[in-house]
Design a protein around this motif. Sequence first.
Motif, mmCIF file in Angstrom:
data_model
loop_
_atom_site.group_PDB
_atom_site.id
_atom_site.type_symbol
_atom_site.label_atom_id
_atom_site.label_comp_id
_atom_site.label_asym_id
_atom_site.label_seq_id
_atom_site.Cartn_x
_atom_site.Cartn_y
_atom_site.Cartn_z
ATOM 1 N N TRP A 34 58.563 -58.215 -13.097
ATOM 2 C CA TRP A 34 58.112 -57.058 -12.338
ATOM 3 C C TRP A 34 58.022 -57.450 -10.867
ATOM 4 C CZ3 TRP A 34 57.678 -52.057 -13.276
ATOM 5 C CH2 TRP A 34 57.540 -51.592 -14.591
ATOM 6 N N TYR A 35 58.601 -56.590 -10.019
ATOM 7 C CA TYR A 35 58.538 -56.783 -8.575
ATOM 8 C C TYR A 35 57.847 -55.572 -7.949
ATOM 9 C CZ TYR A 35 62.127 -60.396 -9.157
ATOM 10 O OH TYR A 35 62.835 -61.515 -9.534
ATOM 11 N N GLN A 36 57.223 -55.818 -6.817
ATOM 12 C CA GLN A 36 56.645 -54.739 -6.012
ATOM 13 C C GLN A 36 57.375 -54.718 -4.674
ATOM 14 O OE1 GLN A 36 52.367 -54.842 -5.779
ATOM 15 N NE2 GLN A 36 52.297 -53.395 -4.087
ATOM 16 N N GLN A 37 57.732 -53.530 -4.239
ATOM 17 C CA GLN A 37 58.468 -53.406 -2.984
ATOM 18 C C GLN A 37 57.913 -52.268 -2.156
ATOM 19 O OE1 GLN A 37 62.507 -52.030 -3.245
ATOM 20 N NE2 GLN A 37 63.099 -53.016 -1.337
ATOM 21 N N ASP A 38 57.409 -52.581 -0.986
ATOM 22 C CA ASP A 38 56.988 -51.555 -0.037
ATOM 23 C C ASP A 38 58.188 -51.163 0.822
ATOM 24 O OD1 ASP A 38 53.858 -53.259 0.283
ATOM 25 O OD2 ASP A 38 54.328 -51.466 -0.888
ATOM 26 N N HIS A 85 47.603 -49.347 -4.185
ATOM 27 C CA HIS A 85 48.637 -49.620 -5.197
ATOM 28 C C HIS A 85 49.900 -48.802 -4.969
ATOM 29 C CE1 HIS A 85 45.013 -50.737 -7.901
ATOM 30 N NE2 HIS A 85 45.499 -51.829 -7.343
ATOM 31 N N THR A 86 49.878 -47.907 -4.007
ATOM 32 C CA THR A 86 51.058 -47.104 -3.702
ATOM 33 C C THR A 86 52.204 -48.015 -3.291
ATOM 34 O OG1 THR A 86 49.782 -45.166 -3.039
ATOM 35 C CG2 THR A 86 51.999 -45.386 -2.115
ATOM 36 N N SER A 87 53.313 -47.921 -4.011
ATOM 37 C CA SER A 87 54.433 -48.813 -3.773
ATOM 38 C C SER A 87 55.559 -48.443 -4.729
ATOM 39 C CB SER A 87 54.022 -50.271 -4.006
ATOM 40 O OG SER A 87 55.029 -51.167 -3.567
ATOM 41 N N GLN A 88 56.662 -49.177 -4.642
ATOM 42 C CA GLN A 88 57.710 -49.065 -5.646
ATOM 43 C C GLN A 88 57.633 -50.300 -6.536
ATOM 44 O OE1 GLN A 88 62.247 -47.709 -6.074
ATOM 45 N NE2 GLN A 88 61.985 -49.285 -4.520
ATOM 46 N N SER A 110 52.622 -43.235 -6.186
ATOM 47 C CA SER A 110 51.771 -42.801 -5.073
ATOM 48 C C SER A 110 50.390 -42.488 -5.611
ATOM 49 C CB SER A 110 52.338 -41.557 -4.397
ATOM 50 O OG SER A 110 53.562 -41.830 -3.771
ATOM 51 N N ILE A 111 49.407 -43.154 -5.062
ATOM 52 C CA ILE A 111 48.026 -42.939 -5.490
ATOM 53 C C ILE A 111 47.302 -42.173 -4.373
ATOM 54 C CG2 ILE A 111 45.922 -44.005 -6.355
ATOM 55 C CD1 ILE A 111 48.417 -44.562 -8.055
ATOM 56 N N LEU A 112 46.772 -41.024 -4.738
ATOM 57 C CA LEU A 112 46.128 -40.174 -3.724
ATOM 58 C C LEU A 112 44.667 -40.534 -3.560
ATOM 59 C CD1 LEU A 112 47.747 -36.815 -4.832
ATOM 60 C CD2 LEU A 112 48.563 -38.433 -3.116
#
Lengths: 112, 114
Positions: A34-38, A85-88, A110-112
């Motif tokens: 698992w990767y996270q990408q902004d 936590h908003t990210s891809q 997307s976390i509001l």
Amino acid sequence: EADIYQTPRYLVIGTGKKITLECSQTMGHDKMYWYQQDPGMELHLIHYSYGVNSTEKGDLSSESTVSRIRTEHFPLTLESARPSHTSQYLCASSPSTDQPQHFGDGTRLSIL
Amino acid sequence: AQSVSQHNHHVILSEAASLELGCNYSYGGTVNLFWYVQYPGQHLQLLLKYFSGDPLVKGIKGFEAEFIKSKFSFNLRKPSVQWSDTAEYFCAVNAYDQGGKLIFGQGTELSVKP
């Protein structure tokens, strides 16, 4: 055509909710990632697994958790989502550690 | 710590222009090197890879890359770009002793004007 599937593709949800991002692959690969990408930034490894019941944290600290009960399935869970936590989130798999990784389409969260 | 640096964040070219995207990595041991491409709305795809042997590797769609060990570089090239090459390009490295973990550069967005 990708043989690694991520759902949902997009998710907009409120703070405090529990979220599970799904990742499945049909290639029989032992290694999953698992990767996270902004936006505009590099991919950062947050979790990986070398096989069933094997999970490790990656180079980037993350509040998420993962499980690997079946070879083909590597879900990622956030117990209580926050705007930070908003990210891809991108899932990948490979047959071995020195082979190229195959990537899914990603989940834009997307976390509001 | 291992790192990968891509020199250009955004490159704009006209069709038929030549392309070279820079990639440098920091790691002293044996590495595998990759270039991935992400077309708009699609998943990351492998463009080419270097494991060993001839340092000039050829990938799909006319791309090639040259591994220069002394410079810790793995630059991507294409002699004549097309509009369809518009995409984001990522250089990535994994070290033999890092268990297959890929370290990515920050990506280069390529825009090709028709």
